[in-house]
Design a protein around this motif. Structure first.
Motif, PDB file in Angstrom:
ATOM      1  N   ILE A 150     -36.155 -39.655 -44.737  1.00  0.00           N
ATOM      2  CA  ILE A 150     -36.941 -38.463 -44.431  1.00  0.00           C
ATOM      3  C   ILE A 150     -37.355 -37.795 -45.739  1.00  0.00           C
ATOM      4  O   ILE A 150     -36.540 -37.583 -46.630  1.00  0.00           O
ATOM      5  N   THR A 151     -38.636 -37.482 -45.837  1.00  0.00           N
ATOM      6  CA  THR A 151     -39.121 -36.729 -46.988  1.00  0.00           C
ATOM      7  C   THR A 151     -39.669 -35.401 -46.506  1.00  0.00           C
ATOM      8  O   THR A 151     -40.412 -35.341 -45.525  1.00  0.00           O
ATOM      9  N   LEU A 152     -39.289 -34.366 -47.178  1.00  0.00           N
ATOM     10  CA  LEU A 152     -39.744 -33.033 -46.835  1.00  0.00           C
ATOM     11  C   LEU A 152     -40.724 -32.559 -47.899  1.00  0.00           C
ATOM     12  O   LEU A 152     -40.614 -32.936 -49.054  1.00  0.00           O
ATOM     13  N   PRO A 153     -41.644 -31.704 -47.510  1.00  0.00           N
ATOM     14  CA  PRO A 153     -42.563 -31.177 -48.526  1.00  0.00           C
ATOM     15  C   PRO A 153     -41.799 -30.348 -49.558  1.00  0.00           C
ATOM     16  O   PRO A 153     -40.794 -29.720 -49.241  1.00  0.00           O
ATOM     17  N   ALA A 154     -42.285 -30.361 -50.774  1.00  0.00           N
ATOM     18  CA  ALA A 154     -41.666 -29.564 -51.839  1.00  0.00           C
ATOM     19  C   ALA A 154     -41.794 -28.083 -51.492  1.00  0.00           C
ATOM     20  O   ALA A 154     -42.811 -27.660 -50.949  1.00  0.00           O
ATOM     21  N   PRO A 155     -40.764 -27.296 -51.812  1.00  0.00           N
ATOM     22  CA  PRO A 155     -40.868 -25.855 -51.529  1.00  0.00           C
ATOM     23  C   PRO A 155     -41.976 -25.216 -52.354  1.00  0.00           C
ATOM     24  O   PRO A 155     -42.236 -25.620 -53.479  1.00  0.00           O
ATOM     25  N   LYS A 156     -42.610 -24.240 -51.759  1.00  0.00           N
ATOM     26  CA  LYS A 156     -43.691 -23.527 -52.466  1.00  0.00           C
ATOM     27  C   LYS A 156     -43.066 -22.551 -53.461  1.00  0.00           C
ATOM     28  O   LYS A 156     -42.065 -21.898 -53.151  1.00  0.00           O
ATOM     29  N   PRO A 157     -43.650 -22.446 -54.642  1.00  0.00           N
ATOM     30  CA  PRO A 157     -43.116 -21.485 -55.628  1.00  0.00           C
ATOM     31  C   PRO A 157     -43.274 -20.058 -55.106  1.00  0.00           C
ATOM     32  O   PRO A 157     -44.207 -19.733 -54.384  1.00  0.00           O
ATOM     33  N   LEU A 158     -42.359 -19.216 -55.517  1.00  0.00           N
ATOM     34  CA  LEU A 158     -42.404 -17.799 -55.093  1.00  0.00           C
ATOM     35  C   LEU A 158     -43.440 -17.020 -55.827  1.00  0.00           C
ATOM     36  O   LEU A 158     -43.849 -17.127 -56.863  1.00  0.00           O
TER      37      LEU A 158
END
Length: 44
Positions: A36-44
C-alpha cells in the motif's frame, strides 16, 4: 485479492462474513499491507 473483490465474487452482503473465511497466512497479509502506498503528507 482484496476483501471487497472476494466479497463480491462469493456474494456475501457483509465484508465481516467474508473476513471470517480469510485463511491467508499472516505473511501474505503483511505483504499486502506493505504494498500500500499513501500520498505524501501536504506541507503545513
Amino acid at each position: 485479492m482484496d476483501l471487497a473483490t472476494a466479497q463480491a465474487l462469493v456474494g456475501h452482503s457483509s465484508p465481516a462474513t467474508t473476513a471470517r473465511y480469510d485463511r491467508r497466512p499472516e505473511r501474505r497479509r503483511r505483504e499486502a499491507v506493505d504494498r500500500i502506498t499513501l500520498p505524501a503528507p501536504k506541507p503545513l
